[in-house]
Write an enzyme that holds these catalytic residues in place. Structure first.
Site, short mmCIF file in Angstrom:
data_model
loop_
_atom_site.label_atom_id
_atom_site.label_comp_id
_atom_site.label_asym_id
_atom_site.label_seq_id
_atom_site.Cartn_x
_atom_site.Cartn_y
_atom_site.Cartn_z
N TYR A 141 0.83 -1.22 0.00
CA TYR A 141 0.00 0.00 0.00
C TYR A 141 0.86 1.26 0.00
O TYR A 141 0.37 2.35 -0.30
CB TYR A 141 -0.93 0.02 1.21
CG TYR A 141 -2.00 -1.07 1.20
CD1 TYR A 141 -2.29 -1.76 0.04
CD2 TYR A 141 -2.68 -1.40 2.35
CE1 TYR A 141 -3.24 -2.76 0.02
CE2 TYR A 141 -3.65 -2.41 2.34
CZ TYR A 141 -3.92 -3.08 1.18
OH TYR A 141 -4.86 -4.07 1.17
N LYS A 192 3.70 -15.20 1.68
CA LYS A 192 3.76 -16.13 0.56
C LYS A 192 5.21 -16.24 0.09
O LYS A 192 5.58 -15.73 -0.97
CB LYS A 192 2.82 -15.68 -0.58
CG LYS A 192 1.36 -15.92 -0.22
CD LYS A 192 0.44 -16.08 -1.41
CE LYS A 192 0.73 -17.33 -2.17
NZ LYS A 192 -0.35 -17.73 -3.10
N ASP A 225 -2.67 -17.94 1.42
CA ASP A 225 -3.87 -18.56 0.83
C ASP A 225 -4.34 -19.74 1.67
O ASP A 225 -5.54 -19.91 1.91
CB ASP A 225 -3.62 -18.96 -0.63
CG ASP A 225 -2.30 -19.69 -0.84
OD1 ASP A 225 -1.48 -19.73 0.09
OD2 ASP A 225 -2.10 -20.23 -1.94
N ASP A 249 -5.02 -7.19 5.92
CA ASP A 249 -6.26 -6.50 5.57
C ASP A 249 -7.34 -7.54 5.26
O ASP A 249 -8.45 -7.52 5.80
CB ASP A 249 -5.99 -5.61 4.35
CG ASP A 249 -7.13 -4.65 4.05
OD1 ASP A 249 -8.14 -4.66 4.79
OD2 ASP A 249 -7.01 -3.89 3.07
N ASP A 253 -10.43 -9.15 8.01
CA ASP A 253 -11.85 -9.01 7.68
C ASP A 253 -12.51 -10.38 7.61
O ASP A 253 -13.66 -10.55 8.03
CB ASP A 253 -12.03 -8.28 6.34
CG ASP A 253 -12.02 -6.76 6.50
OD1 ASP A 253 -11.67 -6.30 7.61
OD2 ASP A 253 -12.35 -6.05 5.55
MG MG Z 1 -10.10 -4.07 5.11
#
Ligand code: MG
Ligand code: NAI
Length: 363
Positions: A141, A192, A225, A249, A253
């Site tokens: 990000y 990963k 994953d 992130d 969630d």
């Molecule tokens: Mg989020």
């Protein structure tokens, strides 16, 4: 040595849920006879309305100077069409950035009485208590180069870069190792490494810490994953998970929805420790300003109250008080007092304030 708390209630249901937090904080203050020095400030749309910016320099400085910051929520339709720099969310992003809050703690905790509300089978989540530590200020990000460029052949290309340095990895890993020690002593590091160089470095650095400073903590590694699969297959296998900004992130969630309601989820964001071991810290519920129910006294204050509990535990070392508050929340819900978002047949529908009353009674 009273503790300075900056309270930024924000917009929408922010001030409503924060009202109950203030009452509860008052109860703890009376009980301990020790001082919290609280001050209110503005962030988000309410700050833009008064000062023309979503966060003033003055409030920013107060946040940096405070022992802890409690935040409600920001945003709402009234401010949706403002230019990017004035948007309420910018206030929150600036707080995180200028306080250098690099570790985001997202617990996924399921109250027994609410296990049925999960998107998974009850037995898979009953008693679930995991903590995801997400790196918050680095990674894809923020990495450079970034941008959209036009290639000689006229095609356009969008670029983001995943970058992590050893010190960025180590500091967030340390937070996670320390947390693991205070909980089930189990840490799972997620990346990963099979396809990403930053993941290879991440795994090496975390393992090094595990081999030296944190030999007592049971450390494992998992690809992101697979972690997503395991979270919905057998979530109780985890205690503390540490991962980068992007994977954190998504995975936080995902883990959040194991618990069933946004109105129940607290969070903490921590910065570097100073010489005395104290960290800059911001505590806030995961939910937003809920414009659809704002001003109606219906919002669930428990996410914000559980954020207060995290503050007591992580900023002020008042673990017993935190336990007490979490137990009270558990009991109130077990007794069937429910706001609309967690309402179930046979339960008693209550509003924000009544929920706060019940918590105080329980305490
Ligand atoms: Mg989020
Ligand atoms: P939201 O979390 O505000 O609401 C989503 C849904 O959950 C709504 O139906 C709402 O009524 C319900 N809900 C949320 N918290 C609740 C609570 N404590 N009790 C009962 N019900 C609750 O997310 P949404 O609708 O996407 O965003 C609304 C506004 O909040 C937007 O302006 C958004 O930018 C902002 N926002 C702010 C955040 C923050 O301050 N950290 C985080 C997420 C969104």
């Amino acid at each position: 040595n009273s503790k300075k708390i900056l309270i930024l209630a924000g917009d929408g249901i922010g001030p409503e849920v924060m009202g109950e937090v203030k009452r509860t904080l008052g109860w703890f203050e009376k009980r301990r006879g020790s001082g919290f020095e609280t001050e209110d400030g503005l962030v988000g749309g309410c700050s833009f309305d008064k000062h023309g910016v979503p966060l003033t320099d003055e409030t920013m400085q107060k946040a940096i100077d405070a022992d802890a910051v409690l935040l409600g929520a920001v945003g709402g339709p009234k401010w949706d069409n403002l230019p990017f720099k004035d948007k309420p969310e910018r206030g929150l992003l600036r707080l995180r950035k200028d306080m250098e809050l690099f570790a985001n703690l997202r617990p996924a905790l399921v109250f027994d009485a609410l296990a049925e509300a999960s998107s998974l089978k009850t037995e898979l989540v009953k008693g679930l208590d995991i903590m995801i530590v997400r790196e918050l200020t680095g990674g894809v990000y923020f990495g450079s180069p970034r941008g959209i460029e036009t290639l000689p052949n006229g095609e356009r290309r969008g670029i983001n870069t995943q970058v992590y340095t050893t010190s960025e990895i180590q500091r967030v890993a340390r937070v996670a190792f320390e947390l693991a020690r205070k909980r089930g002593n189990k840490l799972c590091s997620v990346e990963k490494a099979n396809v990403m160089e930053s993941g290879v470095l991440w795994r090496e650095e975390v393992q090094k810490l595990g081999d030296t400073e944190y030999k007592d903590v049971q450390l494992s590694h998992m690809y992101a994953d697979n972690c997503a699969m395991q979270l919905v297959r057998q979530p109780k296998q985890f205690d503390v998970i540490v991962t980068d900004n992007l994977f954190g992130d998504l995975l936080s969630d995902c883990a959040a929805m194991l618990t069933g309601s946004l109105g129940m989820l607290p969070s903490a964001s921590l910065g570097a420790a100073d010489k005395g071991g104290k960290r800059k810290a911001l505590y806030e519920p995961v939910h937003g300003s809920a414009p659809d129910i704002a001003g109606q006294g219906k919002a669930n204050p428990l996410a914000c109250l559980l954020s207060l509990s995290m503050m007591l535990r992580y900023s002020f070392d008042q673990g017993e008080d935190a336990d007490l508050l979490e137990k009270a929340a558990n009991n109130v819900v077990a007794k069937g007092f429910r706001t609309g978002d967690i309402m179930a047949p046979g339960c008693t529908l209550v509003g924000t304030k009544e929920m706060g009353d019940e918590i105080l009674k329980e305490l």
